[in-house]
Design an enzyme around this catalytic site. Structure first.
Site, PDB file in Angstrom:
ATOM      1  N   TRP A 140      28.877  63.569  65.252  1.00 21.63           N
ATOM      2  CA  TRP A 140      29.095  61.940  64.928  1.00 21.63           C
ATOM      3  C   TRP A 140      29.163  61.606  63.584  1.00 21.63           C
ATOM      4  O   TRP A 140      29.234  62.582  62.694  1.00 21.63           O
ATOM      5  CB  TRP A 140      28.023  61.144  65.749  1.00 21.63           C
ATOM      6  N   ASP A 196      31.130  54.417  56.987  1.00 20.96           N
ATOM      7  CA  ASP A 196      31.119  52.963  56.923  1.00 20.96           C
ATOM      8  C   ASP A 196      30.556  52.289  58.104  1.00 20.96           C
ATOM      9  O   ASP A 196      30.252  53.238  59.114  1.00 20.96           O
ATOM     10  CB  ASP A 196      32.456  52.584  56.879  1.00 20.96           C
ATOM     11  N   GLU A 199      31.823  53.845  61.506  1.00 22.51           N
ATOM     12  CA  GLU A 199      31.443  55.154  61.784  1.00 22.51           C
ATOM     13  C   GLU A 199      32.827  56.125  61.780  1.00 22.51           C
ATOM     14  O   GLU A 199      32.687  57.044  62.370  1.00 22.51           O
ATOM     15  CB  GLU A 199      31.079  55.182  63.090  1.00 22.51           C
ATOM     16  N   GLU A 200      33.707  55.476  60.738  1.00 21.41           N
ATOM     17  CA  GLU A 200      34.842  56.298  60.762  1.00 21.41           C
ATOM     18  C   GLU A 200      35.113  56.781  59.269  1.00 21.41           C
ATOM     19  O   GLU A 200      35.741  58.194  59.086  1.00 21.41           O
ATOM     20  CB  GLU A 200      35.962  55.341  61.256  1.00 21.41           C
ATOM     21  N   GLU A 424      32.897  43.788  73.665  1.00 22.21           N
ATOM     22  CA  GLU A 424      32.965  44.055  72.410  1.00 22.21           C
ATOM     23  C   GLU A 424      34.385  43.522  72.034  1.00 22.21           C
ATOM     24  O   GLU A 424      34.244  43.065  70.921  1.00 22.21           O
ATOM     25  CB  GLU A 424      32.928  45.543  72.211  1.00 22.21           C
TER      26      GLU A 424
HETATM   27  C1  NOJ Z   1      33.249  55.682  68.113  1.00 29.80           C
HETATM   28  C2  NOJ Z   1      32.667  54.647  66.933  1.00 29.80           C
HETATM   29  O1  NOJ Z   1      31.540  53.916  67.675  1.00 29.80           O
HETATM   30  C3  NOJ Z   1      33.778  53.547  66.686  1.00 29.80           C
HETATM   31  O2  NOJ Z   1      33.318  52.782  65.742  1.00 29.80           O
HETATM   32  C4  NOJ Z   1      34.687  54.378  66.189  1.00 29.80           C
HETATM   33  O3  NOJ Z   1      36.062  53.342  65.970  1.00 29.80           O
HETATM   34  C5  NOJ Z   1      35.300  55.482  67.174  1.00 29.80           C
HETATM   35  N1  NOJ Z   1      34.175  56.177  67.502  1.00 29.80           N
HETATM   36  C6  NOJ Z   1      36.385  56.215  66.694  1.00 29.80           C
HETATM   37  O4  NOJ Z   1      35.915  56.946  65.691  1.00 29.80           O
HETATM   38  C1  NOJ Z   2      30.950  50.893  67.326  1.00 28.12           C
HETATM   39  C2  NOJ Z   2      30.928  50.000  66.388  1.00 28.12           C
HETATM   40  O1  NOJ Z   2      32.018  50.307  65.356  1.00 28.12           O
HETATM   41  C3  NOJ Z   2      29.629  50.222  65.338  1.00 28.12           C
HETATM   42  O2  NOJ Z   2      29.558  49.417  64.404  1.00 28.12           O
HETATM   43  C4  NOJ Z   2      28.627  50.146  66.379  1.00 28.12           C
HETATM   44  O3  NOJ Z   2      27.313  50.236  65.715  1.00 28.12           O
HETATM   45  C5  NOJ Z   2      28.633  50.826  67.678  1.00 28.12           C
HETATM   46  N1  NOJ Z   2      29.973  50.467  68.125  1.00 28.12           N
HETATM   47  C6  NOJ Z   2      27.480  50.355  68.649  1.00 28.12           C
HETATM   48  O4  NOJ Z   2      27.702  48.955  68.857  1.00 28.12           O
END
Ligand code: NOJ
Ligand code: NOJ
Length: 573
Positions: A140, A196, A199-200, A424
């Protein structure tokens, strides 16, 4: 000519009326649904949170594509900040048990060893856990260092209410240790790189820096209040460093905040709008150093951010260039199709409502050269200056801005299905809900925007009157995750190490050199966090039977990028 003017004026007024009545209707119908939507996703009794422990917030009940049946520290803390504000303000006094469950659950999660570490070795930066409070161990984007800051902010808000109501012992004995772990983590690690909030990208991130600043600032005040004076100066020092570093994200020529130091994107990102609403301090006026919602920088940024979505989403086509549109995380996004998000679109409305609240309190509105383009959307002939609340210009601008804000809620309303469920995302092509259903954060974001629309505020955190230090220290602390791969054949018992010119490479010490992994022999590897934007020299060494062999001269050299990650492939020399 006259006729055209009159018609367009009537059109404007009718348009404004339509936006605002759509927003009125949406607030009325969606409020109870959103509140229930939040509660449904909290364990153990939430109807869509089966299997979640008490106080655990499920991000969404969706179990595939995407699987969000996890608990994220960020989502949970933002959601509980809303619930604690509702409780502490007396809007919903029934929430206390749930809030106690939340603080207990988070205290447990803090102690769960996880891939980011243990409680004392970085584990607090772990972004998500299983809903039975065990560690999530798959690959992750970790760590994510906004989580501990947001959690501290939420729990401090509750602890202050408890103190106001005489419950000092519980605060000092039970909540303070939880808060202190998070604040210490922030104080010690704020200048390390982080993924960030999306999560990227692994670099430094505006939202993370801003919420860390807030947490340490209010944390220092809170610690004083309960007599924990020994931590106050340390937190304050790092808060000042964070405030200094925060300024560096501003892009003066673009008139917006570059959301991350790494990532190679435009940098236009909802990260920045979320910063403005989640570090809003109703007592801080239109201060730009803390990016208050009505500050010139935040308004300029808002326009640039919103405009980035006008032409990329089909559902925004045909909408006037100064009217509300659907917005997403960032224009380059492709996750789940890269669509508009409910929570980013409502965040735009919320920032504007917060701004309107403060102008009303101040009794004036200020147009600067930085915010001019934002205000020109509502009055093309406007010039810089201060407009008192008694002026007609103030009335014209604030009414147009309220209509604009309502428009963002109206866009979400248009793409909210009849049952009021908030996923979402919604399709950029036709507005159909997409990705995770019943996203807890979408519901919470709707509720905070609605509250802001009603002029509700929830206390100050100390943003007023801060001075940005003249020169920053401890920042520029961004790091890059550098992977060194070296091809080297070795004999059994012989190992490959690296050392070099920076502390993270042990300052040329052969004794303390870092050992590489031979998992992919004959490639040996190691990943090290090195300072960003830095020339780094290094060599590999072999150690065998106590003998150290250095690579031949010259030294190897790389220049690290400004953030993110970097891979260096070498052959033993
Ligand atoms: C899962 C993350 O929750 C999401 O924010 C991200 O864009 C995707 N993985 C792709 O990296
Ligand atoms: C993806 C989002 O990018 C992230 O900010 C969030 O924490 C997770 N989904 C769970 O909602």
């Amino acid at each position: 000519m006259r006729f055209t003017l009159l018609t367009s004026l009537v059109g404007l007024v009718v348009g404004a009326y339509a936006q605002s009545s759509a927003a009125d209707a949406y607030v009325a119908s969606e409020s109870p649904i959103a509140k229930q939507g939040v509660l449904n996703n909290i364990g153990p009794d939430g109807s869509k949170a089966h299997g979640a422990k008490a106080g655990i917030v499920v991000a969404s009940p969706s179990t595939s594509n995407p699987n969000y049946l996890y608990t994220w520290t960020r989502d949970s803390s933002l959601v509980f900040k809303l619930l604690i504000d509702q409780f502490a303000s007396g809007e919903d006094t029934s929430l206390r048990g749930l809030i106690d469950d939340f603080t207990s659950a988070e205290a447990i999660l803090q102690q769960v060893p996880n891939p980011s570490g243990t409680v004392s070795t970085g584990g607090l930066g772990e972004p998500k856990f299983n809903i039975d409070e065990t560690a999530f161990t798959d690959a992750w984007g970790r760590p994510q260092r906004d989580g501990p800051a947001l959690r501290a902010t939420a729990i401090i808000r509750y602890a202050n209410w408890l103190l106001d109501n005489g419950n000092t012992t519980y605060v000092s004995n039970t909540l303070w240790p939880v808060i202190q772990l998070d604040l210490d983590y922030v104080a010690n690690n704020w200048n390390q790189s982080t993924f960030d909030l999306w999560e990227e990208i692994n670099s430094s991130s505006f939202f993370t820096t801003a919420v860390q600043h807030r947490a340490l600032r209010e944390g220092a005040t809170f610690a004083s209040r309960i007599g924990q004076s020994s931590v106050v100066s340390g937190y304050t020092t790092q808060a000042n460093n964070l405030l200094c570093f925060l300024q560096s994200y501003w892009n003066p020529s673009g008139g917006y905040v570059t959301a991350n130091t790494g990532g190679g994107r435009s940098g236009k990102d909802a990260n920045t709008v979320l910063t403005s609403i989640h570090t809003f301090d109703p007592a801080a006026g239109c201060d730009a150093a803390t990016f208050q919602p009505c500050s010139d920088k935040a308004l300029s940024n808002l326009k640039v951010y919103v405009d980035a979505f006008r032409s990329i989403y089909t559902i925004n086509s045909g909408i006037a260039s100064n009217a509300a549109v659907a917005t997403g995380r960032y224009p380059e996004d492709s996750y789940q199709g890269g669509n508009p998000w409910y929570l980013t679109t409502s965040a735009v409305a919320e920032q504007l409502y917060d701004a309107l609240y403060v102008w009303d309190q101040l009794g004036a509105l200020n147009v600067t050269s930085t915010s001019l383009a934002f205000f020109q959307q509502f009055s093309s002939g406007i010039s810089t200056g201060t407009y008192p609340a008694s002026s007609s210009t103030y009335a014209t601008l604030t009414s147009a801005i309220r209509t604009f804000a309502d428009g963002f809620l109206a866009v979400n309303a248009k793409y909210t299905p009849a049952d009021g469920g908030l996923a979402e995302q919604y399709s950029r092509n036709d507005g159909t809900p997409l990705s995770a259903v019943d996203l807890t954060w979408s519901y919470a974001a709707a509720l905070t925007a609605f509250a802001a629309r009603e002029g509700k505020t929830y206390g100050s955190w100390g943003a007023a009157g801060l001075t940005v230090p003249a020169s920053c220290s401890g920042s520029g602390g961004a790091t890059v995750a550098v992977t060194f791969n070296v091809q080297a054949t070795t004999v059994f018992g012989e190992n490959i190490y690296i050392t070099g010119s920076v502390a993270a490479l042990q300052n040329w010490s052969p004794d303390n050199a870092l050992i590489l992994s031979a998992a992919n022999y004959p490639t040996w590897s190691i990943t090290v966090n090195l300072p960003a934007n830095t020339v780094v020299q290094y060599k590999y060494i072999r150690k065998f039977n106590g003998q150290v062999t250095w690579e031949s001269d010259p030294n190897n050299q790389i220049t690290t990028p400004s953030g993110g990650s970097f891979t260096q492939n070498d052959v033993w020399r």
